[in-house]
Design an enzyme around this catalytic site. Structure first.
Site, short mmCIF file in Angstrom:
data_model
loop_
_atom_site.label_atom_id
_atom_site.label_comp_id
_atom_site.label_asym_id
_atom_site.label_seq_id
_atom_site.Cartn_x
_atom_site.Cartn_y
_atom_site.Cartn_z
CD GLN A 1 -3.15 -0.81 0.30
OE1 GLN A 1 -3.11 0.12 -0.51
NE2 GLN A 1 -4.18 -1.62 0.39
CE1 TYR B 1 -8.61 -11.45 -5.82
CE2 TYR B 1 -10.08 -11.93 -4.00
CZ TYR B 1 -9.84 -11.84 -5.35
OH TYR B 1 -10.84 -12.16 -6.25
CD GLU C 1 -1.68 -12.83 -4.91
OE1 GLU C 1 -1.84 -12.71 -6.14
OE2 GLU C 1 -2.25 -12.13 -4.06
CG ASP D 1 -7.43 -5.70 -0.48
OD1 ASP D 1 -8.15 -4.91 -1.14
OD2 ASP D 1 -6.30 -5.41 -0.06
CB CYS E 1 -9.34 0.05 -4.33
SG CYS E 1 -9.28 -1.17 -5.65
#
Length: 477
Positions: free
Chosen positions: A308, A337, A358, A406, A433
């Site tokens: 991030q 994720y 992942e 996510d 997001c």
């Protein structure tokens, strides 16, 4: 506005095709008309209505009356620009440099910060209502920053030749015209300082900037990462071919000026595409990674790692997710994720076990290394699709009580939603997001037996229209 247009627009709407055609002629490209900005679109453009057309206008705020030049008109909408501002919103940030608006670096920077947080809260509310018909949920004010500037720990800056000189900066919106910039406003100031220093060195050593039209030049991009807490810096030089003239001297001078630089990586991208990175990486100096901390854990961050960009607010985001989950020592968590492990490892100290999945093998390897580096042994990471991994874990007798998702901006697939609901965790933590795709996915989750009970927007990207949000879905009895 000329008299004829004013007369037409002041008349009540008529169904006459002749009338509608005449209005449309008056709204053709380059016409200038007076409009009132009534709202903001999801991406921060001002919204004005003229007859049955909706116009989108950059750098215009609700309540402002402007002279608008028509740029483009389609059957249902149009695009305009501010020719003259006749009145100004009290929420306008007059101090913003227009460069940041023209480049899109800070496309909401013309709105003061308090109003930005209200705007993002409204975006979440509107998405839940329009996409999922949810209007009875409390959406608190977006969590913001005390200092909403210079927060980005990563920069990706194109290098181009402008007026015969190598420049670093940012592309003008909707173009590949580079705007030279030294202060990027939302980036860590030490990153900005390093970029200017490297730019000047590249000029001094006469290294050629990439020229897209001529398909020539060497230096395509400079990428810089800096640890928020550690201060460690990584520089990635993206080139069109392997050899960099006198790179040893260049690195020596950079390290002398920036002793926190612990990694210099070369990436070779010889393809004529918009992709920033190519497939080949070479470590020219120092380590392959930098380290940084988040919620007490230390992470190794490589050139390709997803991490991030706003560490301070990412910690608030992940802590909000932990608080929403109300985790217990016997909870079993699936991190669907998992990336390099930042979310799952933040949960691990509070629960019995975390299973992460992942699809990017390098990220799984990084997550395993990060777990070991932090002495965390109650985690399992696999490389697979989330659907396949969850089905296998369930067959092996693993019963998750919490699933964390996510996803990227496009949201979740319908198949993933169905598989995760069939696993029947008590809670699903959705970190998004993109409030619109999150709301779309929540609607399907509600049809499959889950209820949205908590929402919290978090401002990971101040001065931009982007909004992050944490949601809690709980299984209905």
């Amino acid at each position: 506005m000329n008299d004829e247009v004013e007369t037409l627009l002041s008349q009540p709407p008529l169904k006459s095709k002749k009338y509608q055609k005449k209005v449309r002629v008056m709204l053709e490209k380059n016409a200038v008309i007076e409009v009132l900005i009534e709202d903001l679109s999801h991406d921060g453009k001002g919204v004005a209505k003229v007859e049955n057309l909706v116009f989108f206008v950059d750098n215009a705020l609700p309540g402002e009356r402007i002279q608008m030049r028509v740029l483009k008109v389609t059957k249902k909408m149009g695009y305009g620009k501010v020719e003259e501002r006749l009145s100004t919103s009290p929420e306008r940030n007059e101090a913003i440099d227009m460069t940041y608006l023209r480049s899109g670096i800070a496309d909401l920077g013309h709105l003061n910060y308090e109003a930005q947080l209200i705007f993002k809260t409204k975006q979440v509310k509107d998405s839940l209502y329009k996409m999922a018909d949810i209007k009875d949920i409390d959406v608190p004010l977006t969590l913001g920053m005390d200092q909403p500037f210079a927060y980005r720990n990563k920069a990706q800056v194109p290098v181009r030749r402008v007026s015969g000189q190598l420049e670093t900066g940012f592309f003008r919106k909707n173009s590949h015209d580079l705007m030279p910039i030294e202060d990027f406003y939302i980036q860590d100031k030490e990153i900005d300082n390093l970029l200017v220093f490297v730019r000047d060195l590249l000029r001094r050593y006469d290294l050629k900037a990439c020229d897209e039209k001529e398909q020539s030049g060497l230096i395509r991009h400079l990428i810089v990462r800096r640890g928020h807490y550690s201060g460690e810096i990584m520089l990635i030089i993206v080139t069109t071919r392997p050899k960099i003239f006198r790179i040893e001297q260049i690195i020596e001078k950079i390290v002398a000026e920036f002793p926190a630089l612990v990694s210099v990586i070369q990436n070779i991208n010889d393809q004529n595409t918009n992709a920033i990175l190519g497939k080949e990486f070479r470590t020219l100096y120092g380590k392959d990674t930098i380290t940084d901390q988040m919620l007490g854990n230390t992470y190794a961050i490589s050139a390709q790692s997803f991490y991030q960009v706003n560490t301070e607010m990412a910690e608030k985001l992940y802590q909000t997710a932990i608080d929403f989950a109300d985790v217990k020592p016997d909870d079993v968590v699936i991190d669907a994720y998992s990336g390099i492990g930042t979310i799952g490892l933040s949960f691990a100290k509070h629960v019995q076990h975390v299973y992460g999945v992942e699809v990017v093998a390098a990220a799984v390897h990084d997550a395993q290394k990060n777990a070991a580096a932090n002495g965390i042994d109650n985690v399992t990471y696999v490389c697979d699709s989330a659907e396949k991994a969850m089905e296998k874990w369930v067959k092996d007798g693993i019963k998750p009580t919490i699933i964390i998702v996510d996803p990227p901006r496009k949201g979740l697939t319908e198949s993933f939603i169905k598989v995760s609901a069939n696993v029947q965790p008590e809670k699903i933590i959705y970190i998004s997001c993109n409030p619109a795709t999150m709301a779309r996915d929540i609607k399907l989750y509600e049809e499959l037996g889950y209820k949205l009970t908590k929402v919290q927007p978090v401002d990971l990207f101040p001065q931009t229209h982007h909004c992050e949000v944490v949601s809690l879905l709980e299984k209905r009895n």
